[in-house]
Design a protein around this motif. Structure first.
Motif, mmCIF file in Angstrom:
data_model
loop_
_atom_site.group_PDB
_atom_site.id
_atom_site.type_symbol
_atom_site.label_atom_id
_atom_site.label_comp_id
_atom_site.label_asym_id
_atom_site.label_seq_id
_atom_site.Cartn_x
_atom_site.Cartn_y
_atom_site.Cartn_z
ATOM 1 N N HIS A 189 1.173 9.477 -2.886
ATOM 2 C CA HIS A 189 1.569 7.894 -2.547
ATOM 3 C C HIS A 189 0.620 7.129 -2.775
ATOM 4 O O HIS A 189 0.819 5.751 -3.010
ATOM 5 N N ASP A 224 -4.246 0.114 7.873
ATOM 6 C CA ASP A 224 -3.239 1.279 7.772
ATOM 7 C C ASP A 224 -3.262 1.978 9.080
ATOM 8 O O ASP A 224 -2.281 2.567 9.685
ATOM 9 N N HIS A 268 0.814 -1.062 -0.062
ATOM 10 C CA HIS A 268 0.133 0.120 -0.011
ATOM 11 C C HIS A 268 0.841 1.206 -0.008
ATOM 12 O O HIS A 268 0.437 2.287 -0.617
ATOM 13 N N ASP A 269 1.918 1.204 0.825
ATOM 14 C CA ASP A 269 2.856 2.335 0.714
ATOM 15 C C ASP A 269 3.967 2.364 -0.204
ATOM 16 O O ASP A 269 5.321 2.866 -0.005
ATOM 17 N N LYS A 300 5.862 5.537 -1.370
ATOM 18 C CA LYS A 300 5.915 6.753 -0.163
ATOM 19 C C LYS A 300 7.175 7.198 -0.350
ATOM 20 O O LYS A 300 7.003 8.507 -0.009
ATOM 21 N N HIS A 305 -6.290 4.331 0.055
ATOM 22 C CA HIS A 305 -6.057 4.038 1.284
ATOM 23 C C HIS A 305 -5.632 5.176 2.368
ATOM 24 O O HIS A 305 -5.703 5.016 3.630
ATOM 25 N N THR A 306 -5.536 6.423 1.794
ATOM 26 C CA THR A 306 -5.192 7.509 2.511
ATOM 27 C C THR A 306 -6.539 8.374 2.703
ATOM 28 O O THR A 306 -6.724 8.918 3.776
HETATM 29 FE FE FE Z 1 0.062 5.470 3.058
#
Ligand code: FE
Ligand code: GDP
Ligand code: FE
Length: 196
Positions: free
Chosen positions: A89, A135, A56-57, A60, A115-116
């Protein structure tokens, strides 16, 4: 996790580790583990949740120049360019996951994109909610209210999503930070849905 699932993840683990600091990579491993726990509780494919959590990251720690280039290359809306790493990201990060890790599963790519910021309650699949919450709640997280958020999410994934949206919005506003419209829209949609 079965041995077969562990093996499938191993290839991706190496690639993710190669692109992230130790600190960020370990966060990804914990998100993957927490996503498996929430997947089991909510009837989601454990393999998908483990992989989405792990990657997921992935993007980043990319530079702003890398994100700006990818926005053009992937033909994403140019309006994205005025945002920064916190938004890029996920939304743009999914493109790096697709192109560099070869993960084409649209369900996994959507979970990364959302996801953010989260998304509206009809937009978010159960996998999206699982990754969004994993997360926020992975075992290394230690913010005031994290235990309350964990137990609420164990009772109801949707209530957990709304808790996170409400707390992230008020945190960002308290720091006088710019807020991405999708985060507001997600909050309003869930508030209406949950009849707040
Ligand atoms: Fe993230
Ligand atoms: P992380 O990547 O594991 O650190 O977690 P996230 O992807 O959830 O969030 C990254 C950062 O983005 C956090 O500091 C959030 O507070 C922040 N964030 C979440 N929503 C928004 C938003 O709408 N606007 C801005 N500017 N930041 C946000
Ligand atoms: Fe994360």
């Amino acid at each position: 996790m079965t041995a077969e699932n562990e093996q499938a993840l191993a290839v991706y683990k190496e690639k993710v580790a190669a692109h992230l600091s130790k600190h960020r990579y370990e966060h990804c491993l914990r998100v993957s583990d927490y996503a498996v726990k929430l997947a089991k509780q909510n009837g989601v494919d454990v393999k998908e949740a483990a992989l989405a959590g792990l990657v997921h990251d992935y993007a980043k720690e990319r530079s702003a120049a890398d994100f700006l280039e990818k926005i053009d290359q992937a033909k994403l809306p140019a309006s994205l360019k005025k945002w920064g790493n916190p938004i890029w990201h996920g939304v743009v990060g999914a493109e790096f996951v697709k192109d560099e890790l070869g993960i084409k599963d649209p369900a996994i790519l959507q979970a990364i994109r959302l996801h953010t910021t989260g998304g509206g309650h009809e937009e978010m699949t159960t996998l999206d909610k699982v990754i969004f919450m994993a997360d926020y709640l992975e075992t290394g997280r230690d913010f005031p209210g994290v235990e309350e958020a964990r137990s609420l999410t164990d009772q109801s994934l949707g209530q957990g999503v709304f808790y996170q949206l409400a707390h992230t919005l008020s945190y960002l506003a308290s720091k006088e930070q710019v807020i991405y419209p999708k985060t507001f829209d997600a909050y309003n949609d869930w508030a209406a849905y949950l009849q707040k």
